[in-house]
Write an enzyme that holds these catalytic residues in place. Structure first.
Site, PDB file in Angstrom:
ATOM      1  N   ASP A  96     -37.647   4.813  -2.779  1.00  0.00           N
ATOM      2  CA  ASP A  96     -38.773   5.285  -1.973  1.00  0.00           C
ATOM      3  C   ASP A  96     -40.020   5.603  -2.790  1.00  0.00           C
ATOM      4  O   ASP A  96     -40.824   6.444  -2.425  1.00  0.00           O
ATOM      5  CB  ASP A  96     -38.339   6.541  -1.189  1.00  0.00           C
ATOM      6  CG  ASP A  96     -37.672   7.567  -2.096  1.00  0.00           C
ATOM      7  OD1 ASP A  96     -37.944   7.539  -3.311  1.00  0.00           O
ATOM      8  OD2 ASP A  96     -36.899   8.398  -1.587  1.00  0.00           O
ATOM      9  N   GLU A 118     -30.553   1.310  -1.230  1.00  0.00           N
ATOM     10  CA  GLU A 118     -30.611   2.747  -0.866  1.00  0.00           C
ATOM     11  C   GLU A 118     -31.501   2.940   0.371  1.00  0.00           C
ATOM     12  O   GLU A 118     -32.455   3.718   0.393  1.00  0.00           O
ATOM     13  CB  GLU A 118     -31.110   3.627  -2.019  1.00  0.00           C
ATOM     14  CG  GLU A 118     -30.773   5.095  -1.841  1.00  0.00           C
ATOM     15  CD  GLU A 118     -31.376   5.988  -2.920  1.00  0.00           C
ATOM     16  OE1 GLU A 118     -32.593   6.255  -2.894  1.00  0.00           O
ATOM     17  OE2 GLU A 118     -30.618   6.419  -3.798  1.00  0.00           O
ATOM     18  N   GLU A 132     -42.450  10.294  -0.500  1.00  0.00           N
ATOM     19  CA  GLU A 132     -41.273   9.413  -0.453  1.00  0.00           C
ATOM     20  C   GLU A 132     -40.815   9.105   0.965  1.00  0.00           C
ATOM     21  O   GLU A 132     -40.359   7.995   1.250  1.00  0.00           O
ATOM     22  CB  GLU A 132     -40.126  10.018  -1.265  1.00  0.00           C
ATOM     23  CG  GLU A 132     -40.333  10.003  -2.778  1.00  0.00           C
ATOM     24  CD  GLU A 132     -41.197  11.130  -3.292  1.00  0.00           C
ATOM     25  OE1 GLU A 132     -41.623  11.999  -2.488  1.00  0.00           O
ATOM     26  OE2 GLU A 132     -41.471  11.165  -4.504  1.00  0.00           O
ATOM     27  N   HIS A 204     -39.619  17.798 -10.332  1.00  0.00           N
ATOM     28  CA  HIS A 204     -40.815  16.943 -10.420  1.00  0.00           C
ATOM     29  C   HIS A 204     -41.483  16.632  -9.085  1.00  0.00           C
ATOM     30  O   HIS A 204     -42.437  15.864  -9.029  1.00  0.00           O
ATOM     31  CB  HIS A 204     -40.450  15.613 -11.090  1.00  0.00           C
ATOM     32  CG  HIS A 204     -39.600  14.730 -10.221  1.00  0.00           C
ATOM     33  ND1 HIS A 204     -38.246  14.857 -10.140  1.00  0.00           N
ATOM     34  CD2 HIS A 204     -39.928  13.723  -9.378  1.00  0.00           C
ATOM     35  CE1 HIS A 204     -37.760  13.957  -9.300  1.00  0.00           C
ATOM     36  NE2 HIS A 204     -38.767  13.254  -8.815  1.00  0.00           N
ATOM     37  N   ARG A 206     -43.727  16.175  -5.866  1.00  0.00           N
ATOM     38  CA  ARG A 206     -45.148  16.407  -5.613  1.00  0.00           C
ATOM     39  C   ARG A 206     -45.384  17.528  -4.605  1.00  0.00           C
ATOM     40  O   ARG A 206     -46.358  18.270  -4.715  1.00  0.00           O
ATOM     41  CB  ARG A 206     -45.824  15.128  -5.104  1.00  0.00           C
ATOM     42  CG  ARG A 206     -46.195  14.205  -6.228  1.00  0.00           C
ATOM     43  CD  ARG A 206     -46.757  12.884  -5.759  1.00  0.00           C
ATOM     44  NE  ARG A 206     -46.648  11.933  -6.862  1.00  0.00           N
ATOM     45  CZ  ARG A 206     -47.680  11.461  -7.549  1.00  0.00           C
ATOM     46  NH1 ARG A 206     -48.905  11.793  -7.249  1.00  0.00           N
ATOM     47  NH2 ARG A 206     -47.497  10.618  -8.536  1.00  0.00           N
ATOM     48  N   HIS A 237     -40.247  16.834 -16.883  1.00  0.00           N
ATOM     49  CA  HIS A 237     -40.840  15.575 -16.396  1.00  0.00           C
ATOM     50  C   HIS A 237     -42.267  15.454 -16.953  1.00  0.00           C
ATOM     51  O   HIS A 237     -42.999  16.439 -16.983  1.00  0.00           O
ATOM     52  CB  HIS A 237     -40.857  15.613 -14.864  1.00  0.00           C
ATOM     53  CG  HIS A 237     -41.082  14.281 -14.219  1.00  0.00           C
ATOM     54  ND1 HIS A 237     -42.315  13.683 -14.173  1.00  0.00           N
ATOM     55  CD2 HIS A 237     -40.237  13.420 -13.606  1.00  0.00           C
ATOM     56  CE1 HIS A 237     -42.226  12.521 -13.551  1.00  0.00           C
ATOM     57  NE2 HIS A 237     -40.964  12.341 -13.191  1.00  0.00           N
TER      58      HIS A 237
HETATM   59  C1  UD1 Z   1     -42.312   9.096  -9.306  1.00  0.00           C
HETATM   60  C2  UD1 Z   1     -42.078   8.781  -7.824  1.00  0.00           C
HETATM   61  C3  UD1 Z   1     -41.018   9.712  -7.241  1.00  0.00           C
HETATM   62  C4  UD1 Z   1     -39.756   9.680  -8.094  1.00  0.00           C
HETATM   63  C5  UD1 Z   1     -40.108   9.982  -9.533  1.00  0.00           C
HETATM   64  C6  UD1 Z   1     -38.900   9.849 -10.405  1.00  0.00           C
HETATM   65  C7  UD1 Z   1     -43.965   8.009  -6.440  1.00  0.00           C
HETATM   66  C8  UD1 Z   1     -45.180   8.390  -5.703  1.00  0.00           C
HETATM   67  N1  UD1 Z   1     -43.323   9.001  -7.075  1.00  0.00           N
HETATM   68  O1  UD1 Z   1     -42.880  10.409  -9.405  1.00  0.00           O
HETATM   69  O2  UD1 Z   1     -40.687   9.297  -5.923  1.00  0.00           O
HETATM   70  O3  UD1 Z   1     -38.855  10.641  -7.608  1.00  0.00           O
HETATM   71  O4  UD1 Z   1     -41.094   9.046  -9.998  1.00  0.00           O
HETATM   72  O5  UD1 Z   1     -39.093  10.457 -11.659  1.00  0.00           O
HETATM   73  O6  UD1 Z   1     -43.596   6.849  -6.440  1.00  0.00           O
HETATM   74  N2  UD1 Z   1     -45.589   9.821 -16.746  1.00  0.00           N
HETATM   75  C9  UD1 Z   1     -45.559   9.584 -18.094  1.00  0.00           C
HETATM   76  N3  UD1 Z   1     -44.550   8.808 -18.599  1.00  0.00           N
HETATM   77  C10 UD1 Z   1     -43.578   8.266 -17.830  1.00  0.00           C
HETATM   78  C11 UD1 Z   1     -43.602   8.537 -16.452  1.00  0.00           C
HETATM   79  C12 UD1 Z   1     -44.614   9.301 -15.919  1.00  0.00           C
HETATM   80  O7  UD1 Z   1     -46.402  10.060 -18.830  1.00  0.00           O
HETATM   81  O8  UD1 Z   1     -42.695   7.579 -18.355  1.00  0.00           O
HETATM   82  C13 UD1 Z   1     -46.676  10.666 -16.186  1.00  0.00           C
HETATM   83  C14 UD1 Z   1     -47.993   9.895 -16.100  1.00  0.00           C
HETATM   84  O9  UD1 Z   1     -49.051  10.786 -16.359  1.00  0.00           O
HETATM   85  C15 UD1 Z   1     -48.003   9.431 -14.640  1.00  0.00           C
HETATM   86  C16 UD1 Z   1     -47.418  10.657 -13.983  1.00  0.00           C
HETATM   87  O10 UD1 Z   1     -46.357  11.063 -14.853  1.00  0.00           O
HETATM   88  O11 UD1 Z   1     -49.298   9.114 -14.178  1.00  0.00           O
HETATM   89  C17 UD1 Z   1     -46.949  10.460 -12.578  1.00  0.00           C
HETATM   90  O12 UD1 Z   1     -46.124   9.300 -12.455  1.00  0.00           O
HETATM   91  P1  UD1 Z   1     -45.808   8.738 -10.955  1.00  0.00           P
HETATM   92  O13 UD1 Z   1     -44.876   7.597 -11.078  1.00  0.00           O
HETATM   93  O14 UD1 Z   1     -47.077   8.499 -10.221  1.00  0.00           O
HETATM   94  O15 UD1 Z   1     -45.138   9.961 -10.246  1.00  0.00           O
HETATM   95  P2  UD1 Z   1     -43.847  10.799 -10.597  1.00  0.00           P
HETATM   96  O16 UD1 Z   1     -44.200  12.217 -10.409  1.00  0.00           O
HETATM   97  O17 UD1 Z   1     -43.299  10.348 -11.889  1.00  0.00           O
HETATM   98  N1  UDP Z   2     -32.306  11.654 -15.620  1.00  0.00           N
HETATM   99  C1  UDP Z   2     -32.401  11.244 -16.967  1.00  0.00           C
HETATM  100  N2  UDP Z   2     -32.998  12.092 -17.856  1.00  0.00           N
HETATM  101  C2  UDP Z   2     -33.506  13.289 -17.508  1.00  0.00           C
HETATM  102  C3  UDP Z   2     -33.436  13.681 -16.139  1.00  0.00           C
HETATM  103  C4  UDP Z   2     -32.841  12.830 -15.224  1.00  0.00           C
HETATM  104  O1  UDP Z   2     -31.941  10.164 -17.323  1.00  0.00           O
HETATM  105  O2  UDP Z   2     -34.022  13.993 -18.393  1.00  0.00           O
HETATM  106  C5  UDP Z   2     -31.696  10.731 -14.649  1.00  0.00           C
HETATM  107  C6  UDP Z   2     -30.629  11.324 -13.748  1.00  0.00           C
HETATM  108  O3  UDP Z   2     -29.329  11.124 -14.287  1.00  0.00           O
HETATM  109  C7  UDP Z   2     -30.806  10.560 -12.436  1.00  0.00           C
HETATM  110  C8  UDP Z   2     -32.259  10.131 -12.448  1.00  0.00           C
HETATM  111  O4  UDP Z   2     -32.721  10.330 -13.782  1.00  0.00           O
HETATM  112  O5  UDP Z   2     -30.021   9.389 -12.385  1.00  0.00           O
HETATM  113  C9  UDP Z   2     -33.071  10.926 -11.472  1.00  0.00           C
HETATM  114  O6  UDP Z   2     -34.416  10.651 -11.667  1.00  0.00           O
HETATM  115  P1  UDP Z   2     -35.581  11.599 -11.147  1.00  0.00           P
HETATM  116  O7  UDP Z   2     -35.048  12.975 -10.975  1.00  0.00           O
HETATM  117  O8  UDP Z   2     -36.727  11.389 -12.056  1.00  0.00           O
HETATM  118  O9  UDP Z   2     -35.958  10.934  -9.755  1.00  0.00           O
HETATM  119  P2  UDP Z   2     -35.384  11.062  -8.267  1.00  0.00           P
HETATM  120  O10 UDP Z   2     -33.931  10.770  -8.311  1.00  0.00           O
HETATM  121  O11 UDP Z   2     -35.701  12.438  -7.781  1.00  0.00           O
HETATM  122  O12 UDP Z   2     -36.168  10.046  -7.516  1.00  0.00           O
END
Ligand code: UD1
Ligand code: UDP
Length: 367
Positions: A96, A118, A132, A204, A206, A237
């Site tokens: 999502d 999923e 999401e 993490h 939003r 995160h």
């Molecule tokens: C995203 C997804 C969320 C998911 C989560 C898993 C959307 C809108 N959100 O949230 O559904 O649960 O990923 O973790 O699709 N960043 C880094 N390095 C990384 C990843 C992220 O620096 O490897 C930072 C960057 O500043 C980036 C910010 O995190 O712009 C947000 O990333 P984004 O994918 O937009 O949202 P998440 O909060 O990570």
């Molecule tokens: N996870 C990881 N390292 C971490 C935290 C989580 O590998 O430091 C893994 C965890 O085992 C799970 C997945 O990341 O499988 C969950 O991702 P996240 O919480 O970022 O996203 P969500 O599931 O909420 O979309």
């Protein structure tokens, strides 16, 4: 040969698509192309390296603190070119995120069947989780096949009018990935105090940014100060809305360890070592029950009601009193703890990927 493009954008997508990609790569009738949007950069790469998957196409889309609309617009433009060039028979994506929603839309415009892995998770509340719920409703409306993890997700799709024949209950591929990993020799790689019980935290979402996330941090600090026999490990995160506040509010507390996101295998090791998990993660809500670890969920709603109904996951919201009281109860009351630490999983048997592959093969060759 049938060409299947498997799309991954963020960490959890890579974890849940890895078993599908690896299973498809073993099939002689298909060419698999892995498309990384890299909505996440570092966290995506960590997972792909662990599973030995190299993207064939990498859009490298991530920008620091990216906004949802800009991310969506940039993804759509890039996907247009890729789908035009690749001309796949089928595209698959999981979950999502913004990556998944835009892939589903781009597939409709290019008239390519999209399989949603999923599928059917719902809270029926567009604000929780945000964005999401909107992403998965849109992806679900556009999908050709819905690979639903559970019977309850199948029921959600039927309620929305999806045809029974388009829904395949597979179990969640997160359990496939977990079983592929948890049986290995796993190293956490962080020195912990073995005399203390481990409380593992992730957060993490939003919808929790701002005051709700500050409440979560206040509650964690209170728990750490009141219970000198626990150690809180919090892989933070990298989203700046989380990272900056977590370090500001929890830094300097001697039984709270803040670290970078853990690689997948060390994170599984941390879950296995933990006494209690406090998290707003979707994936963690699915993995922890299978490992027999109670989870307090930092959300008011969940699209994963199965483990809550079984009594092994509990919603506490981003609410200071509920987090502190429920965690304290699990730390103090062995009976309450045991009732939540039962090691039962409603989310799958580790054969989710196999069922998805079987369905696609039948689609191509039995019609
Ligand atoms: C995203 C997804 C969320 C998911 C989560 C898993 C959307 C809108 N959100 O949230 O559904 O649960 O990923 O973790 O699709 N960043 C880094 N390095 C990384 C990843 C992220 O620096 O490897 C930072 C960057 O500043 C980036 C910010 O995190 O712009 C947000 O990333 P984004 O994918 O937009 O949202 P998440 O909060 O990570
Ligand atoms: N996870 C990881 N390292 C971490 C935290 C989580 O590998 O430091 C893994 C965890 O085992 C799970 C997945 O990341 O499988 C969950 O991702 P996240 O919480 O970022 O996203 P969500 O599931 O909420 O979309």
């Amino acid at each position: 040969m049938k060409k299947i493009v498997c799309v991954v954008g963020t960490r959890p997508e890579a974890i849940k698509m890895a078993p599908v990609i690896l299973a498809l790569k073993d099939e002689p009738w298909t060419v698999v192309r892995v498309l990384a949007t890299a909505q996440h950069r570092h966290m995506l790469d960590q997972v792909l390296i662990f599973f030995g998957i190299e993207p064939d196409i990498d859009l490298n889309i991530m920008r620091p603190n990216q906004a949802l609309t800009t991310l969506t617009a940039r993804l759509l433009l890039e996907l247009d070119d890729v789908l035009q060039a690749e001309k796949p028979d089928v595209v698959l994506a999981q979950g999502d995120t913004t990556t998944v929603m835009t892939v589903a839309l781009a597939c409709v415009y290019h008239r390519i069947p999209f399989g949603h892995v999923e599928a059917g998770l719902r809270t029926w509340d567009m604000q929780n989780p945000f964005p999401e719920e909107a992403n998965r409703v849109i992806a679900g409306r556009l999908a050709r096949w819905h690979f639903a993890p559970t019977e309850s997700s199948r029921q959600n799709l039927l309620r929305e009018g999806v045809a029974e024949s388009e829904i395949i209950v597979t179990g969640n591929t997160v359990i496939d990935a977990l079983l592929m990993t948890a049986s290995k020799e796993l190293e956490l790689g962080i020195q912990l105090d073995s005399a203390k019980r481990l409380v593992l935290v992730t957060s993490h979402r939003r919808e929790n940014f701002g005051e709700p996330f500050r409440n979560i941090c206040r509650a964690l600090r209170t728990l750490a100060e009141r219970n000198t026999d626990i150690q809180i490990l919090y892989p933070v995160h990298p989203n700046p809305n989380v990272k900056d506040v977590a370090h500001e509010m929890l830094g300097g507390c001697n039984n709270i360890i803040l670290c970078e996101p853990l690689d997948y295998a060390p994170f599984i090791a941390a879950m296995k070592k933990s006494y209690l998990i406090i998290s707003d993660s979707g994936g963690v809500q699915e993995e922890a029950p299978a490992l027999g670890k109670p989870v307090l969920v930092l959300r008011e709603e969940t699209e994963r009601p199965e483990a809550v109904e079984m009594g092994v996951v509990k919603l506490v919201g981003p609410n200071y009193d509920r987090i502190v009281n429920e965690a304290q109860r699990l730390l103090d009351d062995p009976v309450a703890y045991q009732a939540m630490a039962r090691g039962i999983s409603p989310y799958g048997d580790g054969k989710g990927a196999q069922r998805i592959v079987k369905h696609l093969k039948e689609y191509f060759f039995d019609n």
